[in-house]
Write an enzyme that holds these catalytic residues in place. Structure first.
Site, PDB file in Angstrom:
ATOM      1  N   SER A  22       0.831  -1.212   0.000  1.00  0.00           N
ATOM      2  CA  SER A  22       0.000   0.000   0.000  1.00  0.00           C
ATOM      3  C   SER A  22       0.867   1.265   0.000  1.00  0.00           C
ATOM      4  CB  SER A  22      -0.887  -0.003   1.245  1.00  0.00           C
ATOM      5  OG  SER A  22      -1.672   1.166   1.280  1.00  0.00           O
ATOM      6  N   ILE A  70       4.129  11.317   4.210  1.00  0.00           N
ATOM      7  CA  ILE A  70       3.100  11.669   3.216  1.00  0.00           C
ATOM      8  C   ILE A  70       1.796  12.057   3.918  1.00  0.00           C
ATOM      9  CG2 ILE A  70       1.758  10.811   1.232  1.00  0.00           C
ATOM     10  CD1 ILE A  70       4.781  11.023   0.608  1.00  0.00           C
ATOM     11  N   GLY A  71       1.492  11.336   4.995  1.00  0.00           N
ATOM     12  CA  GLY A  71       0.304  11.707   5.772  1.00  0.00           C
ATOM     13  C   GLY A  71      -0.989  11.191   5.177  1.00  0.00           C
ATOM     14  N   LEU A  72      -0.940   9.982   4.615  1.00  0.00           N
ATOM     15  CA  LEU A  72      -2.156   9.310   4.131  1.00  0.00           C
ATOM     16  C   LEU A  72      -2.972  10.153   3.160  1.00  0.00           C
ATOM     17  CD1 LEU A  72      -3.375   7.542   7.402  1.00  0.00           C
ATOM     18  CD2 LEU A  72      -2.311   6.461   5.421  1.00  0.00           C
ATOM     19  N   CYS A 128      -2.271   3.504  13.464  1.00  0.00           N
ATOM     20  CA  CYS A 128      -2.975   4.768  13.604  1.00  0.00           C
ATOM     21  C   CYS A 128      -2.020   5.936  13.812  1.00  0.00           C
ATOM     22  CB  CYS A 128      -3.955   4.722  14.761  1.00  0.00           C
ATOM     23  SG  CYS A 128      -4.989   6.198  14.787  1.00  0.00           S
ATOM     24  N   LYS A 161      -2.657  -5.205   8.922  1.00  0.00           N
ATOM     25  CA  LYS A 161      -1.290  -4.718   8.733  1.00  0.00           C
ATOM     26  C   LYS A 161      -0.846  -4.015  10.010  1.00  0.00           C
ATOM     27  CE  LYS A 161       1.696  -2.007   5.753  1.00  0.00           C
ATOM     28  NZ  LYS A 161       1.798  -1.267   4.506  1.00  0.00           N
ATOM     29  N   THR A 188       5.790   1.081   8.453  1.00  0.00           N
ATOM     30  CA  THR A 188       7.104   1.712   8.672  1.00  0.00           C
ATOM     31  C   THR A 188       7.431   1.879  10.170  1.00  0.00           C
ATOM     32  OG1 THR A 188       5.960   3.805   8.467  1.00  0.00           O
ATOM     33  CG2 THR A 188       7.101   3.020   6.518  1.00  0.00           C
TER      34      THR A 188
HETATM   35  C1  LIG Z   1       5.742   6.883   0.312  1.00  0.00           C
HETATM   36  C2  LIG Z   1       5.111   5.780   1.123  1.00  0.00           C
HETATM   37  C3  LIG Z   1       3.740   5.796   1.327  1.00  0.00           C
HETATM   38  C4  LIG Z   1       3.143   4.770   2.075  1.00  0.00           C
HETATM   39  N1  LIG Z   1       1.792   4.776   2.247  1.00  0.00           N
HETATM   40  C5  LIG Z   1       1.198   3.749   2.929  1.00  0.00           C
HETATM   41  C6  LIG Z   1      -0.199   3.674   3.059  1.00  0.00           C
HETATM   42  O1  LIG Z   1      -0.960   4.512   2.554  1.00  0.00           O
HETATM   43  N2  LIG Z   1      -0.727   2.649   3.761  1.00  0.00           N
HETATM   44  C7  LIG Z   1       0.051   1.654   4.329  1.00  0.00           C
HETATM   45  O2  LIG Z   1      -0.487   0.728   4.936  1.00  0.00           O
HETATM   46  N3  LIG Z   1       1.381   1.690   4.192  1.00  0.00           N
HETATM   47  C8  LIG Z   1       1.971   2.704   3.513  1.00  0.00           C
HETATM   48  N4  LIG Z   1       3.322   2.723   3.374  1.00  0.00           N
HETATM   49  C9  LIG Z   1       4.141   1.662   4.003  1.00  0.00           C
HETATM   50  C10 LIG Z   1       4.489   0.550   3.022  1.00  0.00           C
HETATM   51  O3  LIG Z   1       3.341  -0.078   2.508  1.00  0.00           O
HETATM   52  C11 LIG Z   1       5.369  -0.499   3.727  1.00  0.00           C
HETATM   53  O4  LIG Z   1       4.643  -1.063   4.783  1.00  0.00           O
HETATM   54  C12 LIG Z   1       6.650   0.090   4.279  1.00  0.00           C
HETATM   55  O5  LIG Z   1       7.192   1.050   3.392  1.00  0.00           O
HETATM   56  C13 LIG Z   1       7.696  -0.989   4.544  1.00  0.00           C
HETATM   57  O6  LIG Z   1       8.023  -1.676   3.361  1.00  0.00           O
HETATM   58  P1  LIG Z   1       9.298  -1.310   2.461  1.00  0.00           P
HETATM   59  O7  LIG Z   1      10.496  -1.343   3.368  1.00  0.00           O
HETATM   60  O8  LIG Z   1       9.321  -2.374   1.403  1.00  0.00           O
HETATM   61  O9  LIG Z   1       9.079   0.046   1.906  1.00  0.00           O
HETATM   62  C14 LIG Z   1       3.952   3.730   2.621  1.00  0.00           C
HETATM   63  C15 LIG Z   1       5.329   3.720   2.392  1.00  0.00           C
HETATM   64  C16 LIG Z   1       5.919   4.730   1.643  1.00  0.00           C
HETATM   65  C17 LIG Z   1       7.409   4.666   1.428  1.00  0.00           C
END
Ligand SMILES: Cc1cc2nc3c(=O)[nH]c(=O)nc-3n(C[C@H](O)[C@H](O)[C@H](O)COP(=O)(O)O)c2cc1C
Length: 296
Positions: A22, A70-72, A128, A161, A188
């Site tokens: 996501s 980004i702040g959703l 959250c 998640k 994250t």
């Molecule tokens: C720019 C950005 C936007 C993200 N937006 C969301 C989000 O809207 N919803 C969500 O559940 N996780 C979001 N994530 C988290 C990722 O889905 C993922 O859980 C996290 O980046 C760890 O995986 P990675 O190390 O492969 O990036 C975002 C991550 C990034 C980098």
């Protein structure tokens, strides 16, 4: 022998275990050729109200990962209708991601998403960002009630998640007890980046979510531990940057693996991971089942 990558996770039948996480492919507006080769795609998290996101700068890139605030940013569940034309072009398994600021709001969003009749499953973003409002975030009884209400609201698979910044095993137990089909480990980690020359925070929001290769060993530890101690499907998410990373997660017990920020660095990465996995299984004369959880 034809190498088969088909797998079942959260009661979903996936063509292969590679999933786009996501927040990195929006609602499938671009790169649909690559998305369609993935086992599944999780779209950007949807909230009840539209959100324009946090002020800029909101991304900092390091060699060992990235920090984002980004702040959703999303159109809100009602306006998602504007994105349906893109979502429809994605022909693989489509997973909506949702986040409610209150326990009641979570259920309302899920019901609205059900009305679109386009999603195969739902990923509950239980990270959250607003602890003031999110009672479910710190009250385990409310969390359990909310998950049970969500469970009742749909027959489709539900995936929780989690953020790593909680009492992980306590949360997984609640998730399992409430009949959720799988967990995604993780969202994250909260971090800060400093510009020492300007003597300033590098993100306008000060704090951001840290992702990328730096978190991989931390996430791998939990994929292994949760797999050993709980009977629930695990979707790994954290730090996939090279195709071999997917195989490492599968060996540790993940049934599928999400690609997050690695997708920004290389939008072809999911396809490279699928090819690499196919060749690996061929070369080693193994099936996918034989490598999932092979490390005891
Ligand atoms: C720019 C950005 C936007 C993200 N937006 C969301 C989000 O809207 N919803 C969500 O559940 N996780 C979001 N994530 C988290 C990722 O889905 C993922 O859980 C996290 O980046 C760890 O995986 P990675 O190390 O492969 O990036 C975002 C991550 C990034 C980098």
């Amino acid at each position: 022998m034809v190498t088969c990558l088909k797998t079942s996770v959260a009661k979903l039948n996936l063509e292969n275990p590679v999933i786009v996480a996501s927040g990195v492919c929006g609602f499938g507006e671009e790169n649909v050729g690559v998305l369609n080769k993935c086992g599944a795609v999780v779209f950007k998290t949807v909230t009840f109200e539209p959100r324009s996101g946090n002020p800029t700068p909101r991304v900092v890139d390091f060699s060992y990962g990235m920090l984002n605030s980004i702040g959703l940013e999303n159109p809100g569940v009602e306006n998602l209708i504007e994105k349906i034309k893109y979502i429809k072009r994605v022909k693989t398994i489509k997973i909506a991601s949702l986040l409610g600021y209150t326990d009641e709001e979570f259920v309302v969003i899920l019901k609205k998403l059900e009305e679109y009749k386009i999603f195969d499953a739902y990923e509950l973003n239980l990270s959250c960002p607003n602890v003031e409002k999110g009672r479910w975030f710190y009250d385990k009884k409310i969390l359990a009630i909310m998950l049970r209400n969500l469970r009742e609201a749909t027959k489709k698979p539900l995936i929780a998640k989690l953020t790593p910044e909680i009492d992980i095993e306590v949360w997984v137990k609640i998730v399992v007890d409430c009949g959720i089909d799988a967990v995604t480990l993780f969202n994250t980690y909260t971090g800060i980046a400093v510009d020492y020359e300007k003597r300033k925070f590098r993100l306008a929001n000060k704090y951001g979510g840290y992702s990328g290769p730096g978190i991989k060993p931390l996430v791998q530890r939990w994929v292994y531990d949760i797999g050993k101690n709980f009977n629930i499907d695990i979707i790994a998410c954290g730090g996939v940057l090279f195709p071999r990373d997917v195989i490492e997660y599968l060996l540790l017990g993940a049934k599928a693996v999400q690609i997050g920020s690695g997708y920004f660095r290389n939008p072809q990465l999911p396809v490279e991971c699928i090819k690499f996995l196919t060749n690996y299984l061929k070369k080693e004369k193994l099936t996918l089942d034989q490598i999932v959880g092979a490390l005891k």
